[in-house]
Design an enzyme around this catalytic site. Structure first.
Site, PDB file in Angstrom:
ATOM      1  N   GLY A 180      -6.951   4.899  -5.492  1.00 51.18           N
ATOM      2  CA  GLY A 180      -5.893   5.683  -4.781  1.00 51.18           C
ATOM      3  C   GLY A 180      -4.985   6.622  -6.120  1.00 51.18           C
ATOM      4  O   GLY A 180      -5.110   6.591  -7.031  1.00 51.18           O
ATOM      5  N   ARG A 210       3.224   7.331  -5.799  1.00 50.30           N
ATOM      6  CA  ARG A 210       4.778   6.567  -5.793  1.00 50.30           C
ATOM      7  C   ARG A 210       5.345   6.140  -7.082  1.00 50.30           C
ATOM      8  O   ARG A 210       6.365   5.820  -7.343  1.00 50.30           O
ATOM      9  CB  ARG A 210       4.805   5.413  -4.734  1.00 50.30           C
ATOM     10  N   ASN A 218      -1.707  -8.767   5.930  1.00 55.05           N
ATOM     11  CA  ASN A 218      -3.147  -8.683   5.429  1.00 55.05           C
ATOM     12  C   ASN A 218      -3.040  -8.405   4.077  1.00 55.05           C
ATOM     13  O   ASN A 218      -2.299  -7.363   3.505  1.00 55.05           O
ATOM     14  CB  ASN A 218      -3.933  -7.587   6.345  1.00 55.05           C
ATOM     15  N   ASN A 271       1.374   2.946 -54.641  1.00 60.11           N
ATOM     16  CA  ASN A 271       0.071   2.837 -54.355  1.00 60.11           C
ATOM     17  C   ASN A 271      -0.565   4.228 -54.234  1.00 60.11           C
ATOM     18  O   ASN A 271      -1.798   4.258 -53.991  1.00 60.11           O
ATOM     19  CB  ASN A 271      -0.076   1.771 -53.370  1.00 60.11           C
TER      20      ASN A 271
HETATM   21  C1  UD1 Z   1      -3.654  -1.962   2.599  1.00 59.01           C
HETATM   22  C2  UD1 Z   1      -4.121  -2.296   3.987  1.00 59.01           C
HETATM   23  C3  UD1 Z   1      -3.239  -3.095   4.300  1.00 59.01           C
HETATM   24  C4  UD1 Z   1      -2.694  -4.277   3.602  1.00 59.01           C
HETATM   25  C5  UD1 Z   1      -1.813  -3.728   2.239  1.00 59.01           C
HETATM   26  C6  UD1 Z   1      -1.881  -4.848   1.262  1.00 59.01           C
HETATM   27  C7  UD1 Z   1      -5.625  -0.853   4.734  1.00 59.01           C
HETATM   28  C8  UD1 Z   1      -5.874   0.512   5.673  1.00 59.01           C
HETATM   29  N1  UD1 Z   1      -4.529  -1.303   4.629  1.00 59.01           N
HETATM   30  O1  UD1 Z   1      -2.627  -0.870   2.801  1.00 59.01           O
HETATM   31  O2  UD1 Z   1      -3.445  -3.810   5.756  1.00 59.01           O
HETATM   32  O3  UD1 Z   1      -1.729  -4.893   4.292  1.00 59.01           O
HETATM   33  O4  UD1 Z   1      -3.272  -3.098   1.804  1.00 59.01           O
HETATM   34  O5  UD1 Z   1      -1.401  -4.381   0.198  1.00 59.01           O
HETATM   35  O6  UD1 Z   1      -6.661  -1.106   4.027  1.00 59.01           O
HETATM   36  N2  UD1 Z   1      -7.832   3.005  -2.208  1.00 59.01           N
HETATM   37  C9  UD1 Z   1      -8.922   3.717  -2.806  1.00 59.01           C
HETATM   38  N3  UD1 Z   1      -9.373   4.620  -2.006  1.00 59.01           N
HETATM   39  C10 UD1 Z   1      -8.608   5.154  -0.749  1.00 59.01           C
HETATM   40  C11 UD1 Z   1      -7.361   4.556  -0.414  1.00 59.01           C
HETATM   41  C12 UD1 Z   1      -7.183   3.382  -1.106  1.00 59.01           C
HETATM   42  O7  UD1 Z   1      -9.668   3.369  -3.555  1.00 59.01           O
HETATM   43  O8  UD1 Z   1      -9.032   6.037  -0.188  1.00 59.01           O
HETATM   44  C13 UD1 Z   1      -7.390   1.844  -3.016  1.00 59.01           C
HETATM   45  C14 UD1 Z   1      -6.200   2.004  -3.726  1.00 59.01           C
HETATM   46  O9  UD1 Z   1      -6.171   2.434  -4.846  1.00 59.01           O
HETATM   47  C15 UD1 Z   1      -5.421   0.642  -3.760  1.00 59.01           C
HETATM   48  C16 UD1 Z   1      -6.126  -0.022  -2.459  1.00 59.01           C
HETATM   49  O10 UD1 Z   1      -7.106   0.741  -2.021  1.00 59.01           O
HETATM   50  O11 UD1 Z   1      -5.743  -0.058  -4.725  1.00 59.01           O
HETATM   51  C17 UD1 Z   1      -5.310   0.000  -1.307  1.00 59.01           C
HETATM   52  O12 UD1 Z   1      -4.750   1.144  -0.680  1.00 59.01           O
HETATM   53  P1  UD1 Z   1      -3.167   1.527  -0.272  1.00 59.01           P
HETATM   54  O13 UD1 Z   1      -3.253   2.961   0.029  1.00 59.01           O
HETATM   55  O14 UD1 Z   1      -2.305   0.854  -1.568  1.00 59.01           O
HETATM   56  O15 UD1 Z   1      -3.323   0.744   0.843  1.00 59.01           O
HETATM   57  P2  UD1 Z   1      -1.834   0.022   1.882  1.00 59.01           P
HETATM   58  O16 UD1 Z   1      -1.112   1.149   2.453  1.00 59.01           O
HETATM   59  O17 UD1 Z   1      -1.083  -0.869   0.633  1.00 59.01           O
END
Ligand code: UD1
Ligand code: CA
Length: 461
Positions: A13, A17, A171, A387
């Site tokens: 990701g 933020r 989740n 030194n």
């Molecule tokens: C995600 C979950 C949500 C859950 C929440 C918990 C999905 C769609 N949603 O949302 O249900 O309640 O986590 O914290 O999965 N990442 C990638 N590649 C991408 C997108 C994300 O590697 O294309 C990684 C991010 O780096 C991160 C993780 O996946 O470590 C979660 O992604 P993030 O965008 O933070 O998901 P949330 O919106 O928090």
């Protein structure tokens, strides 16, 4: 059935933020990057092999984690489902189970992940999602259950109806899948949702509709799944991790006077009956021996401190300190120093890459650089081991029982043999033999009545 568990850690990701140049998972909690904790928790699951999905800041993360870990790359961030697809090479033609988790949840414990995997395997599930109850579930995906309470699907906050948004079971973004089911579900994913992304969460709904066995593993301690998206959350998680580490030491018999103001890294070892006052920062692979007292405000990095030693208001880096020694206040012990037992290092003393033998005293305002100081040596106030000649560092040797008078310069390379004395104020350039007195300064002359004569001269001019 294969028993190796593949742990897919999603860390691609953008971390927008965090408002930072650093990839999100490289921000530190108690001295180590977020990703380190997640990888280490996953590695703690029995027979588990992590695969980290990298995207934004891939080089930095990979350089940190090193070549022992497997990686997959997600060049475009098209969602969590898409991220897992990037690990396809590690999943194809395998049976067995995959653990999938986000890289931004450093508080997750190995026991929890192991519990999830065991639950999935023993219950013969195709997929199990980890859930928790959050009073404020804003932003999280919600677990939607049917009228008999069984898992139905996961709905993302942004796609949820008002009614679904009232659900408090969230989740966690931590799952265990049977690998063939995961691959089947991923192949059916679309990006028909509010964010136009391939959601991993949809895989569970898809599998449910195919009449697969889907479970939910609920976690009571919801703090473990706190994710880090902002610096505010980084600070909150830091606080929780700090408390967790400190409580572990309290239970092992360490006294920490104010755990909220004591900062101990996850790999620091502390023996019984150590007392730690506020303001101490213990980092890296530091160890503290039994019964030692850390008075307020020291930073100790990658150093071994012996038993019954006392330290206050000092900085100690990559060094060894013996038993029953005292250091500080205001000492600076730099890398490569080996300080023996029953030594006294006092205020405003700097020691660098030097050995100081048992029973020696360096009590005030002194620099010991590149030195070998023997046993029972007394180094007076304001001694400088000179030194550095502008190009090279040289060594100074001070043998057992020597006495170095105050305000002495030892111009290295030079050796002060055992049992010898150096007169205060000397600048020593030559070796001093055993049992000798080395004295190197101009002899004093007193000019009698100088003041009166001087005043008269001034008046005449
Ligand atoms: C995600 C979950 C949500 C859950 C929440 C918990 C999905 C769609 N949603 O949302 O249900 O309640 O986590 O914290 O999965 N990442 C990638 N590649 C991408 C997108 C994300 O590697 O294309 C990684 C991010 O780096 C991160 C993780 O996946 O470590 C979660 O992604 P993030 O965008 O933070 O998901 P949330 O919106 O928090
Ligand atoms: Ca997140």
């Amino acid at each position: 059935m294969e028993n190796k568990i593949i742990a897919i850690i999603m860390a691609a990701g953008d971390g927008t933020r965090m408002n930072s140049f650093l990839p999100k998972v490289m921000h530190k909690i108690c001295g180590y990057p977020i990703i380190e904790y997640v990888v280490s928790s996953a590695t703690g699951v029995s027979n588990c092999e992590p695969v980290v999905i990298l995207g934004n800041g891939a080089e930095e993360v990979e350089e940190y984690l090193g070549a022992d870990i497997k990686y997959a790359y997600q060049h475009e961030r098209l969602g969590t489902g898409h991220a897992v697809m990037m690990a396809k090479n590690y999943l194809e033609n395998r049976t067995g189970y995959a653990l999938v988790l986000a890289g931004d949840i450093p508080l997750i414990k190995s026991e929890t992940l192991q519990g999830l995997v065991d639950y999935c395997q023993k219950g013969d599930y195709d997929a199990v999602a980890l859930s928790a109850i959050f009073e404020n579930a804003d932003g999280y995906g919600r677990i939607v259950r049917n009228t008999s309470g069984d898992f139905e699907r996961i709905v993302e906050h942004r796609d949820a109806t008002d009614e679904e948004r009232l659900i408090k079971e969230i989740n966690a973004s931590i799952y265990c899948f049977s690998i063939p089911s995961l691959l089947k579900g991923l192949s059916k994913l679309d990006n028909n949702n509010a964010q136009g992304e391939y959601y991993l969460t949809d895989v569970l709904g898809i599998l449910k509709r195919q009449k697969k066995r889907i479970g939910v593993y609920s976690l009571y301690d919801s703090s473990q799944i706190m994710g880090i998206n902002t610096r505010v959350q980084l600070a909150q998680v830091q606080k929780i991790m700090n408390r967790r580490i400190n409580h572990g030491h309290l239970e092992n018999g360490v006294t920490i006077i104010d755990p909220d103001n004591t900062y101990i890294g996850p790999y620091v070892k502390i023996e019984r009956d150590v007392v730690i006052y506020p303001g101490n920062v213990l980092e890296g692979r530091t160890s503290i021996g039994e019964g030692s007292i850390l008075y307020p405000n020291s930073r100790i990095l990658d150093s071994n401190i012996g038993a019954k030693t006392q330290i206050q208001n000092s900085v100690i880096l990559e060094s060894q300190i013996g038993d029953q020694t005292t250091v500080g206040p205001f000492a600076y012990i730099r890398p490569g120093s080996v300080i023996g037992n029953k030594v006294r290092i006092g205020d405003f003393v700097e020691v660098k890459n030097a050995q100081i033998g048992e029973g020696s005293k360096v009590s005030h305002l002194t620099y010991v650089g590149n030195g070998e100081v023997g046993k029972n040596v007394n180094i007076g106030c304001g001694v400088v081991f000179v030194n550095y000649d502008g190009k090279k560092k040289h060594r100074t040797i001070v043998e057992d029982n020597a006495f170095i008078g105050c305000n002495t310069n030892l111009i290295s390379p030079v050796t002060i043999k055992s049992n010898s004395y150096i007169a205060a104020g000397s600048t020593i350039t030559d070796d001093v033999p055993n049992n000798a007195l080395g004295i190197a300064r101009a002899r004093q002359i007193n000019k009698e009545n100088w003041v009166k004569k001087h005043e008269k001269e001034m008046e005449e001019n």
